[in-house]
Structures are given as structure tokens and as C-alpha cells.
Design a protein around this motif. Structure first.
Motif, short mmCIF file in Angstrom:
data_model
loop_
_atom_site.label_atom_id
_atom_site.label_comp_id
_atom_site.label_asym_id
_atom_site.label_seq_id
_atom_site.Cartn_x
_atom_site.Cartn_y
_atom_site.Cartn_z
N ILE A 347 45.80 44.01 33.63
CA ILE A 347 46.98 43.38 33.03
C ILE A 347 47.53 44.31 31.95
O ILE A 347 46.83 44.63 30.99
CB ILE A 347 46.61 42.01 32.43
CG1 ILE A 347 46.13 41.08 33.55
CG2 ILE A 347 47.80 41.40 31.70
CD1 ILE A 347 45.70 39.71 33.06
N PRO A 348 48.79 44.73 32.06
CA PRO A 348 49.36 45.70 31.11
C PRO A 348 49.99 44.98 29.91
O PRO A 348 50.26 43.77 29.96
CB PRO A 348 50.43 46.39 31.94
CG PRO A 348 50.91 45.30 32.86
CD PRO A 348 49.72 44.44 33.17
N PRO A 349 50.27 45.70 28.84
CA PRO A 349 50.95 45.09 27.69
C PRO A 349 52.44 44.94 27.90
O PRO A 349 53.11 44.24 27.15
CB PRO A 349 50.65 46.08 26.56
CG PRO A 349 50.48 47.39 27.24
CD PRO A 349 49.84 47.10 28.58
N ASN A 350 53.01 45.63 28.92
CA ASN A 350 54.45 45.61 29.15
C ASN A 350 54.77 45.27 30.61
O ASN A 350 55.31 46.11 31.36
CB ASN A 350 55.06 46.96 28.79
CG ASN A 350 54.39 48.10 29.55
OD1 ASN A 350 53.28 47.96 30.09
ND2 ASN A 350 55.09 49.24 29.63
N PRO A 351 54.46 44.07 31.08
CA PRO A 351 54.68 43.73 32.50
C PRO A 351 56.13 43.86 32.92
O PRO A 351 56.42 44.39 34.01
CB PRO A 351 54.20 42.28 32.59
CG PRO A 351 53.29 42.10 31.43
CD PRO A 351 53.84 42.96 30.35
N SER A 352 57.07 43.37 32.10
CA SER A 352 58.48 43.40 32.50
C SER A 352 58.97 44.82 32.72
O SER A 352 59.70 45.11 33.69
CB SER A 352 59.34 42.71 31.43
OG SER A 352 58.96 41.36 31.29
N GLU A 353 58.57 45.75 31.84
CA GLU A 353 59.01 47.14 31.98
C GLU A 353 58.45 47.78 33.24
O GLU A 353 59.15 48.54 33.93
CB GLU A 353 58.60 47.95 30.74
CG GLU A 353 59.37 47.61 29.47
CD GLU A 353 58.94 46.30 28.84
OE1 GLU A 353 57.97 45.71 29.33
OE2 GLU A 353 59.59 45.86 27.88
N LEU A 354 57.20 47.48 33.54
CA LEU A 354 56.59 48.04 34.76
C LEU A 354 57.29 47.53 36.01
O LEU A 354 57.59 48.30 36.94
CB LEU A 354 55.11 47.69 34.81
CG LEU A 354 54.14 48.60 34.04
CD1 LEU A 354 52.72 48.09 34.20
CD2 LEU A 354 54.24 50.04 34.55
N LEU A 355 57.55 46.22 36.06
CA LEU A 355 58.17 45.65 37.25
C LEU A 355 59.63 46.07 37.40
O LEU A 355 60.16 46.08 38.52
CB LEU A 355 58.07 44.11 37.19
CG LEU A 355 56.65 43.54 37.21
CD1 LEU A 355 56.67 42.04 37.06
CD2 LEU A 355 55.93 43.93 38.50
N ALA A 356 60.28 46.40 36.30
CA ALA A 356 61.68 46.85 36.36
C ALA A 356 61.80 48.34 36.59
O ALA A 356 62.92 48.86 36.74
CB ALA A 356 62.40 46.46 35.06
N SER A 357 60.70 49.05 36.64
CA SER A 357 60.73 50.51 36.75
C SER A 357 61.15 50.98 38.13
O SER A 357 61.10 50.24 39.12
CB SER A 357 59.35 51.08 36.40
OG SER A 357 58.39 50.66 37.37
N GLU A 358 61.53 52.24 38.17
CA GLU A 358 61.88 52.86 39.46
C GLU A 358 60.65 52.98 40.34
O GLU A 358 60.76 52.96 41.58
CB GLU A 358 62.49 54.24 39.19
CG GLU A 358 63.04 54.93 40.43
CD GLU A 358 64.15 54.14 41.09
OE1 GLU A 358 64.30 54.26 42.33
OE2 GLU A 358 64.87 53.42 40.37
N ALA A 359 59.49 53.12 39.73
CA ALA A 359 58.24 53.20 40.50
C ALA A 359 58.03 51.94 41.33
O ALA A 359 57.54 51.99 42.47
CB ALA A 359 57.06 53.44 39.57
N MET A 360 58.42 50.79 40.80
CA MET A 360 58.28 49.53 41.53
C MET A 360 59.24 49.50 42.72
O MET A 360 58.88 49.03 43.81
CB MET A 360 58.57 48.34 40.59
CG MET A 360 58.32 46.99 41.23
SD MET A 360 56.58 46.73 41.64
CE MET A 360 56.66 45.21 42.58
#
Length: 491
Positions: A347-360
Motif C-alpha cells: 500500500i503506497p502513501p500516494n495511491p491517487s498519484e500512482l493510479l493517475a500516472s502514465e505507467a498505469m
């Protein structure tokens, strides 16, 4: 509300209405039993004019008598009449107090006066009525006597003497019970209507269609065993729960037929509505239909899929998004159908940023190139923005609505938030629907005996929701072959 809606309100609140009716009946019965019985005794007097004149004089005298009767009725409850009664019977009451238990009346166009007395003792009631009648005869004779001392032209005669009653007039048990029954019933209905008007929760399909035009992909009835056995493979193949997910799978395929994307996001408005179990079972149902499916656990705040399936959850989506491992190395096969799972990872500290990333976005595209369907279990819409962010990257969204869990205002906010990001809402799945009553949701299905149904290999695999399941699934020859095929297809 139309007649049909009122009928649904009554069926939905029949327990409350029945309880109020019984309460009213019991209250009436208790009142009747505790109330002190009262008895009423009556006597009747005939008023006549003493005249031996012609017929015309008799008719004129009769009219005069009828006009005087009303005055005698009022006189019966005056101290002039009641004080002698008190004295003769030795009552400990004042004329005003006695007047409250004595009544007098006359029938229209007659010369009959009826005097009634009410008392807790039937004998006392008869004695008071008789004494009042006797006193009235005496008082009227004195009042109507001419000044010359001649006899009174008006004569009152007793035609019906007072008799002690054998049964009380109050309480009227039958009437009280009827009033209590009707009062409780009406009160229960009024309470049910007010409760329905103030209740803003979605309790069934009828409530949902009043607030949204989104298509209903299907409904899942509440199953008390679902908490311990949430998976589709843990129930009989012909059970209502299994039939529900098969219908949802079919309706979902029709709803998503025009979309070019293979990815669908499963979310809900609030936690506890059953989105994770719905996403997991939908992925299983699609895999059982012969599709190659990957289930992505994108709820990075309260991940549940790995726990449901007994898979390793420490390496997964977040591991791939930060570049620590390739997606194909993180996919875990499950069961003997072509179902693969990408768990959440740490579980990351920044879920929203990870899911909104280009990597996703690249990860979703990579999975779409390999699988027939990509099912993403996302967080709830209202508490966080994760689901709204992901909704922009997928071909469609399935919204899980928990019956009795969500209010209409929350549902409207969820649909509005999906509209703001121009998400494609494919439909909703109504979960936790009652099995009985007007909001019940059930499928008719062939009868079956769960003890005689042979368990599928995937069901045997699903029974072990422990760490050993991962090793059992990997030893499955078919699952391992599919896994190698997917890995080999990657660049």
C-alpha cells in the motif's frame, strides 16, 4: 405515490403495521380490563294534561304538553330536583356532582321523558334513576299548580320503573377492541408512509429506477453465508447466487459490446457495498465462459482480493507501477480457468498519484493486448478520488449499489462524479437485495441437491484460501501452460 407504490410501502412495512395493530389491540384490551365498570338504569315518565274538554281542546292541550316536555327535561338535572334525591338516598354528593351522572331526554313529537342514571353499582344506578323520576313528578306538580290552589293541569306518570341492570354499559369491550384494532392499523399505515417518505436509502430496484436511468445489469440477493464464502466457486453451480453472476456476465457483455476497450472498472459509492466480491466473481464468471481474464486489484487503500483468493498480496500492481518488476512476472494464476490476478502490492502513501500516472495507462494497455477482458477492482467513489481518476482510463464502469447501504443523495453524487470525468457508466449491479418482500430478487432455477453435485476442480482449488493455494494453483498443468503462454507473448 400511485396505488402500486402504496402497495409496495405496505408490503415493505408489514411488520411495523402488524406490530402497531397488535399494540393498539393490546392497549384497548388493557384499558377494558383496567377500566372500572359502570351501569346505567333508566326510567320513563308520561306527561299528560288533565282536561275533559272537547277534541279541539284535547289537541291544543297535547301540543301544549309537548312544548312543556323539553322544559321538564331540563328541570330534571336542577338542584330543585336533585337535592331531594341526595337527601332521600343519603348520598355524599352535591347536586352538581350528581347531575354529571344523570341524564334526561325526550323523543321527538312524544310526551315521554327518559331519565337515566350511571353508577358503578347497578343497584345504586336504579335507585338514583327512580328517585330522580319521583322527585321530578313532585317538582313539576308544584311548579304547574295554579295560585288558586287547584290541582295541577299537568300530570307526570311513571310508565317504566327503574330496574337494576345485569351488564355494564362501560367498558364496551367489543367496541374498544374494534377501536384499538382500527386505530393501531391506521397508525401503522401512517407511520409506514411517513417512514417511507423520510427514508432515503436504496432498498431495491424500484427505488433505484426512481433516481437514475442507468441500466441495471443484475441483482444479487443477500446471502448470510457470503461473508465466509464470498467466491462464486464456493457455491453450487445452479444456486441463485451463481445464476445471478451469470446473468450479470451476460448483460455486461451486451452493455460493453460497442466499447473498443476491454477494461471495465468495478466500483461503488461507499465501502461495504460488495464491490470487491462483485469484481472477483464477475471475473470468475467470465473466465468460466472461456475468456482469458485478468483481475486487477486497484484498491490501494483497502485491498481485499488477495485475501479472498488466498494469493500473495505484497507484490503486485504497485510493484509494477514503480518499475520494480514486469507485469507478467507479477500475474498469479487462479483456478483451472484462464483467470489471472494482479494483486495490489504494498500500500503506497500516494495511491491517487500512482493510479493517475502514465505507467498505469501503459499497464492497462499491456493487459488489454494479452487478455480478452480486464476487470479492475477500484476504491469507492465518494471517500477518495481514485476511482474517478481510473474511470477516465477504462472503457466502462460498473457501479455496485448495496441495497440498504446507500442513500439516494450518495448515489446521485457518485453518478455525478462519473459524469464529470465523462466516464462510460455501463450499468449498475444491485447487491445485498432482500430475499423476501417487495424488494426481493431471486431467480427461478432447477432444483438441485448440493450433496449430489460433483465439485469442479476449480471449486476444490477455491476451498483452500490459504497460502498453500498459490502452490496448488501453480501445480495445475493447464493454469501453468496458460501462464507460460502469456509470459511468452510479452516483448
Amino acid at each position: 405515490m400511485n396505488l402500486k407504490e402504496y402497495g409496495r410501502v405496505l408490503r415493505r412495512n408489514w411488520v411495523v403495521i402488524t406490530a402497531c395493530t397488535l399494540l393498539g389491540l393490546l392497549a384497548a384490551a388493557a384499558f377494558s380490563m383496567l377500566a372500572k365498570p359502570t351501569y346505567s338504569a333508566q326510567t320513563q315518565l308520561f306527561v299528560a294534561i288533565q282536561s275533559a274538554g272537547s277534541v279541539a281542546e284535547l289537541q291544543q292541550g297535547n301540543s301544549f304538553t309537548q312544548a312543556r316536555v323539553l322544559s321538564y327535561v331540563e328541570t330534571a338535572r336542577t338542584p330543585l330536583v336533585l337535592q331531594p334525591v341526595i337527601d332521600s338516598l343519603g348520598l355524599q354528593e352535591t347536586p352538581a356532582e350528581l347531575a354529571s351522572s344523570v341524564s334526561a331526554g325526550a323523543d321527538l313529537n312524544t310526551v315521554l321523558i327518559t331519565i337515566a342514571a350511571v353508577n358503578s353499582s347497578p343497584v345504586q344506578a336504579a335507585a338514583v334513576a327512580q328517585a330522580v323520576a319521583d322527585s321530578l313528578i313532585t317538582v313539576v306538580g308544584d311548579l304547574e299548580r295554579p295560585d288558586s290552589g287547584a290541582p295541577s293541569p299537568i300530570k307526570l306518570s311513571m310508565v317504566t320503573p327503574a330496574v337494576a341492570p345485569t351488564s355494564p354499559v362501560s367498558p364496551n369491550i367489543e367496541l374498544n377492541l374494534l377501536i384499538g384494532l382500527l386505530g393501531g392499523l391506521i397508525g401503522g399505515i401512517v407511520f409506514a408512509v411517513l417512514r417511507e417518505a423520510l427514508d432515503t436509502k436504496i432498498r431495491g430496484e424500484a427505488d433505484f429506477v426512481e433516481y437514475s436511468k442507468a441500466p441495471v445489469l443484475g441483482g444479487i440477493a443477500y446471502d448470510p453465508h457470503a461473508a465466509k464464502k464470498p467466491l462464486l466457486t464456493q457455491t453450487a453451480p445452479q444456486s441463485p447466487r451463481a445464476e445471478s453472476f451469470r446473468q450479470i456476465r451476460t448483460n455486461f457483455q451486451f452493455a460493453n459490446i460497442s466499447s473498443k476497450s476491454k477494461t471495465v472498472l468495478v466500483t461503488s459509492s461507499l465501502p461495504g457495498e460488495g464491490k470487491s466480491t462483485t469484481a472477483t466473481n464477475l471475473a470468475m464468471a467470465m473466465a468460466q465462459a472461456g475468456q482469458r481474464v485478468v483481475l486487477v486489484e486497484a484498491d490501494l487503500r483497502r485491498p481485499m482480493v488477495a485475501s479472498y483468493l488466498g494469493l500473495e498480496g505484497m507484490a503486485g500492481l504497485t510493484t509494477a507501477l514503480i518499475g520494480d518488476a514486469r507485469v507478467v512476472d507479477l500475474l498469479q494464476p487462479w483456478g483451472e480457468d484462464e483467470l489471472f490476478v494482479l494483486t495490489s502490492g504494498r500500500i503506497p502513501p500516494n495511491p491517487s498519484e500512482l493510479l493517475a500516472s502514465e505507467a498505469m495507462s501503459r499497464l492497462i494497455l499491456e493487459l488489454e493486448n494479452t487478455f480478452d477482458a480486464v476487470i479492475i477492482d477500484a476504491p469507492s467513489l465518494l471517500p477518495v478520488t481514485d476511482a474517478a481518476v481510473l474511470a477516465q482510463k477504462v472503457g466502462g464502469v460498473v457501479l455496485v449499489v448495496g441495497a440498504g447501504k446507500i442513500k439516494t443523495q450518495d448515489l446521485e453524487k457518485s453518478i455525478a462524479s462519473l459524469g464529470l470525468v465523462e466516464a462510460n457508466l455501463l450499468g449498475v449491479v444491485l447487491n445485498l437485495l432482500p430475499t423476501k418482500g417487495p424488494d426481493a430478487y431471486a431467480y427461478s432455477h432447477y432444483s438441485y441437491n448440493s450433496n449430489t453435485i460433483a465439485k469442479r476442480p476449480s471449486e476444490r482449488t477455491a476451498k483452500s484460501i490459504t497460502g498453500s493455494h498459490m502452490r496448488t494453483a501453480r501445480r495445475s498443468a493447464k493454469a501453468e501452460s496458460d501462464y507460460d503462454t502469456i509470459i511468452g507473448s510479452q516483448p
